[in-house]
Design an enzyme around this catalytic site. Sequence first.
Site, mmCIF file in Angstrom:
data_model
loop_
_atom_site.group_PDB
_atom_site.id
_atom_site.type_symbol
_atom_site.label_atom_id
_atom_site.label_comp_id
_atom_site.label_asym_id
_atom_site.label_seq_id
_atom_site.Cartn_x
_atom_site.Cartn_y
_atom_site.Cartn_z
ATOM 1 N N ARG A 1 23.279 6.411 -33.526
ATOM 2 C CA ARG A 1 24.550 7.135 -33.488
ATOM 3 C C ARG A 1 25.596 6.301 -34.185
ATOM 4 N NH1 ARG A 1 25.498 10.526 -28.405
ATOM 5 N NH2 ARG A 1 27.668 10.174 -28.898
ATOM 6 N N ARG B 1 34.195 13.883 -26.335
ATOM 7 C CA ARG B 1 34.562 14.010 -24.924
ATOM 8 C C ARG B 1 34.289 12.723 -24.151
ATOM 9 N NH1 ARG B 1 29.489 17.142 -24.153
ATOM 10 N NH2 ARG B 1 30.516 19.150 -24.344
ATOM 11 N N ASP C 1 26.150 19.911 -21.833
ATOM 12 C CA ASP C 1 25.585 20.119 -23.167
ATOM 13 C C ASP C 1 24.478 21.154 -23.200
ATOM 14 O OD1 ASP C 1 27.048 18.465 -24.791
ATOM 15 O OD2 ASP C 1 25.780 16.711 -24.446
ATOM 16 N N GLU D 1 20.360 17.518 -16.435
ATOM 17 C CA GLU D 1 21.152 18.714 -16.114
ATOM 18 C C GLU D 1 20.364 19.739 -15.304
ATOM 19 O OE1 GLU D 1 21.164 17.258 -19.135
ATOM 20 O OE2 GLU D 1 23.147 17.358 -20.061
ATOM 21 N N HIS E 1 27.470 10.861 -14.018
ATOM 22 C CA HIS E 1 28.808 11.116 -14.555
ATOM 23 C C HIS E 1 29.670 11.918 -13.565
ATOM 24 C CE1 HIS E 1 30.951 12.144 -18.561
ATOM 25 N NE2 HIS E 1 31.750 12.530 -17.588
ATOM 26 N N THR F 1 27.107 5.169 -20.197
ATOM 27 C CA THR F 1 27.250 6.508 -19.629
ATOM 28 C C THR F 1 28.653 6.697 -19.042
ATOM 29 O OG1 THR F 1 26.716 7.697 -17.576
ATOM 30 C CG2 THR F 1 25.900 5.480 -17.735
HETATM 31 O O1 IFM Z 1 28.854 15.724 -21.074
HETATM 32 C C1 IFM Z 1 27.646 15.424 -21.704
HETATM 33 C C2 IFM Z 1 27.866 14.202 -22.551
HETATM 34 O O2 IFM Z 1 28.832 14.451 -23.538
HETATM 35 C C3 IFM Z 1 26.583 13.759 -23.223
HETATM 36 N N1 IFM Z 1 25.519 13.587 -22.257
HETATM 37 C C4 IFM Z 1 25.292 14.727 -21.408
HETATM 38 C C5 IFM Z 1 26.560 15.164 -20.693
HETATM 39 C C6 IFM Z 1 26.268 16.379 -19.819
HETATM 40 O O3 IFM Z 1 25.606 17.390 -20.517
#
Ligand code: IFM
Length: 701
Positions: free
Chosen positions: A260, A266, A391, A535, A542, A607
């Site tokens: 990257r 975000r 995402d 997810e 997070h 993260t």
């Molecule tokens: O919010 C995202 C983040 O930008 C990248 N990793 C996954 C998160 C949740 O989907």
Amino acid sequence: STCRHGTAYSVIESHYSEILTETTYFVPLEQKFEYWRLKITNESQRRRELSIFSFCEFTNQWDTFQDRVNLQYSLFIVRGELTGENLLRIAIQDNLTPDTGGDFISDIARHCWMGMAEAPIDGFDTSREAFLGLYRGYHNPLVVESGRSTNSKAYGDNACGSLATSGSLQPGETREILILLGIGDAHTVGKRTFAEFGSLEQADAELEKLKTHWHAQLESLRVDTPDADLNHTINVWGLYNCLVNFAWSRSASLVYNGERDGLGFRDSVQDILGVAAAIPEPARERLELMLTGQLSNGGAMPIVRPFEHNPGHEEAPHPDEYRSDDCLWFFNALPAYVNETGDLDFYNKMLPYADRGEATVFDHLRRALDFNLERSGVNGLPCGLSADWNDTLRLGYHGESLFVAFQLRLGLATYAEIAERLGKPGQKSWALAEQKKLDASIQACAWDGEWFIWAIGEDGTVYGTQDSEEGQVYLNTQVWSVISEAATADQSARCMRTVHERLATPYGLMLCAPPVIKTSIDVMRAVVFNPGIKENAGIFNHTQGWGVMAACMLGDGDRAYEYYRASMPAAYNDRAELRQIEPYVQGQTTYSTYSPRGGNSRTSWLTGAAAWSYFSATQYILGIKPEVDGLRIDPCIPSSWNSFSAVRRFRNQSFHITVHNPHGVCKGVVRMLIDGEQAAGNLVPAGLPGKEHQVDVWLGP
Ligand code: IFM
């Protein structure tokens, strides 16, 4: 063996056959080389003859991907040798790279060097094959086994760097050796650097400098609570995690592998929350960079590439590429910086948009709100666009995201407050009027009786309801309904009860439940993940800070602490085998109880969990919140804590805060003394005369 990590250095200690070795690894401040400081002690009663080999394997190509896949190219571009100055020289594309004495020769053709100080060099190797031997590996390298270097000079294939020395140690005797490994041409950069830094004294001085540098950054807050794990998380490791995360964003780590080359919008904006108190100036610089990644239509570039970024001239993304949440994170991050510093004028600063034009920071904020308001769906909620924070969510361009609706609500409220501060009543009333309309839309379509829905698809399908077979309860819309204050008191209590009943596990809060398995991949790409991870009903770390914040906002310090500890790395110190990642650092995700491996965590270090975890613990549980006018002290702690204390550095002053909890409550400041004087409320005003202040706070029913 023992491995100890400090702030930007690591020490590995091994006992083997009555020989003790201790190696300290670090990169000195502002330098492009690393030290390996090796101390060897003969712990036996007899004289020992020892051979010592350094070893490093290099990539040939600096482009990590090309290095691995383009072997017809990358195996023919490297050369290695020992120079007349006794430095290893590893050169890539050497024909093309006249040595100008600079650190970097060209973007691809970068060189490396290695030197050994405090010991004579007996031999060397620069060919990996010669060092390891045919059909061997790191566990049995031929050179080490035979005790003899081969003095190999790499010419294509794979290079390595190994310098050897030998000698004897009397019983109890210790010797120290220094290896330096750097970037640049050995003939110039290596020679210069080795001359200046190649001594044990210099290495010691550099390690001290490094420690001082990092420790100074950790001084913004020191806490002493009844929880020793929480103390070292807040005082050292949690903040250090935030600082490292801020520095690297998501660009280089074991899991991101250097592929990257830009800052994800975000995540980088959210990172500010973890570091605003510790390093406000770099935080402001990063915010400015990200603000110039905002487009004139209010949306955001998905990635901002700091080295190439050309504000005012960037090409706007295709409409399908916009994410709906990106610029709304400014409403968390900008106040975090302004509240920390009191620099209200920052909102008046002119900054360019990514594509064209410029505006004040305040106007950037207005555009961010307009972006979502202009892209609202039939139910009056913001469109999900290509994704919201999640995402994996594809609601269809015009599908509606309740999560973003809550973000937008918080954004409008924050904007109204800033407008008031800046003396812009028209903007304030506009924001409050929009907020009222949004509230009406939310209440009309988003409450499902015991919790808030997840989202609404473009075709009108409502996700996250009592009737949904999968993904019935979604964490983010519950906790953000509370954080944004969109939920009524009754809704807040009910939806947070649902969170506890349906999403809480011993390892943290699941992102949704039950997992998605049959749901269409066109809507929820999370079906690609095994149930109980990431997810797909995993514990997405997070989000854990949001759960903590919401519980605190409802005054439930016991619950907030329970959620915080469930995802606090240090709480797993004695069970590292359960979490399976470093017990001092956040991981992106933890397997939930929907998987057969609940508690295992993955994707450590870089993260967004780090920032929100630190922010929620310091500003919500401990309740030490900077505001423009001062420091608000409003803890929400476990009822079992009798007291805690903290020292907070705030705008060049130090506040020694003691919170007393004689009645065993969670929340509610009933009395505050500042330097022994009764204060009117729970705000310690900014700008008191003097450098040090004592603040005593009592909680009570
Ligand atoms: O919010 C995202 C983040 O930008 C990248 N990793 C996954 C998160 C949740 O989907």
